[in-house]
Scaffold this motif. Structure first.
Motif, short mmCIF file in Angstrom:
data_model
loop_
_atom_site.label_atom_id
_atom_site.label_comp_id
_atom_site.label_asym_id
_atom_site.label_seq_id
_atom_site.Cartn_x
_atom_site.Cartn_y
_atom_site.Cartn_z
N ASP A 7 0.70 -1.20 -0.03
CA ASP A 7 0.03 -0.07 0.00
C ASP A 7 0.77 1.23 0.04
N ALA A 8 1.98 1.19 0.58
CA ALA A 8 3.00 2.38 0.62
C ALA A 8 3.34 2.86 -0.70
N ALA A 9 3.35 2.00 -1.82
CA ALA A 9 3.59 2.13 -2.98
C ALA A 9 2.63 2.56 -4.04
N LEU A 10 1.27 2.36 -3.66
CA LEU A 10 0.07 2.46 -4.54
C LEU A 10 -0.38 3.98 -4.62
N ARG A 11 -0.91 4.35 -5.82
CA ARG A 11 -1.34 5.64 -6.14
C ARG A 11 -2.55 6.12 -5.13
N CYS A 12 -3.51 4.98 -4.71
CA CYS A 12 -4.65 5.49 -4.00
C CYS A 12 -4.60 4.80 -2.64
N SER A 13 -3.70 5.13 -1.91
CA SER A 13 -3.46 4.56 -0.50
C SER A 13 -3.62 5.43 0.41
N ASP A 14 -3.81 5.23 1.66
CA ASP A 14 -3.90 6.54 2.76
C ASP A 14 -2.61 7.35 2.86
N ILE A 15 -1.40 6.89 2.54
CA ILE A 15 -0.18 7.60 2.54
C ILE A 15 0.49 7.93 1.42
N SER A 16 -0.18 7.66 0.43
CA SER A 16 0.37 8.18 -1.10
C SER A 16 0.84 9.44 -1.18
N LEU A 17 -0.11 10.55 -0.81
CA LEU A 17 0.69 11.85 -0.67
C LEU A 17 1.96 11.97 -0.24
N GLU A 18 1.97 11.48 1.23
CA GLU A 18 3.30 11.43 1.88
C GLU A 18 4.49 10.98 1.15
N MET A 19 4.21 9.73 0.52
CA MET A 19 5.00 8.98 -0.06
C MET A 19 5.63 9.63 -1.50
N ARG A 20 4.54 10.30 -2.04
CA ARG A 20 4.71 10.88 -3.48
C ARG A 20 5.77 12.21 -2.90
N ALA A 21 5.73 12.79 -1.71
CA ALA A 21 6.34 13.95 -1.36
C ALA A 21 7.76 13.64 -1.41
N LEU A 22 8.08 12.25 -0.56
CA LEU A 22 9.34 11.77 -0.30
C LEU A 22 9.94 11.54 -1.93
N ILE A 23 9.18 10.85 -2.41
CA ILE A 23 10.00 10.42 -3.83
C ILE A 23 10.33 11.54 -4.66
N ASP A 24 9.35 12.70 -4.87
CA ASP A 24 9.53 13.86 -5.35
C ASP A 24 10.78 14.72 -5.06
#
Length: 115
Positions: free
Chosen positions: A48-65
């Motif tokens: 779920d940490a890697a999925l576009r539609c998860s509870d933490i997707s925005l936080e993970m996206r920010a870390l990746i970006d």
């Protein structure tokens, strides 16, 4: 201050509900007095940490970006859930089997943390 010239290499093995991984990454980076290379390997429930539609997707996206981390998803876990590459956050790599990838990282001297 550390006198190491090589960055500390840490791989997070995320195989459970991934909500704590973002906090753990921030804690690690905040406490380290040396460069840290971080990879997050997502499998099982941790996918779920890697999925576009998860509870933490925005936080993970920010870390990746921000180039703070790299993220890899397990192909076996994707297949078992009927998911494909288009279900992943942009920038997430796919490894054939998380267990093999983690074993190789450990062999290559990466510190392994579990979340």
């Amino acid at each position: 201050m550390s006198d190491h010239t090589e960055p500390l290499r840490v791989v997070f093995a995320v195989n459970a509900t991934p909500t704590v991984v973002v906090s753990a990454i921030h804690n690690l980076r905040g406490a380290a007095s040396e460069p840290v290379t971080i990879e997050v390997v997502c499998f099982g429930a941790g996918l779920d940490a890697a999925l576009r539609c998860s509870d933490i997707s925005l936080e993970m996206r920010a870390l990746i970006d921000s180039a703070t981390i790299t993220v890899a998803a397990c192909r076996n876990s994707l297949n078992s859930r009927g998911l494909g590459d288009d279900d992943l956050l942009m920038g997430v790599d796919v490894v054939p089997a998380a267990v093999l990838h983690l074993a190789r990282r450990q062999r290559d001297g990466w510190s392994q943390l579990y979340s």
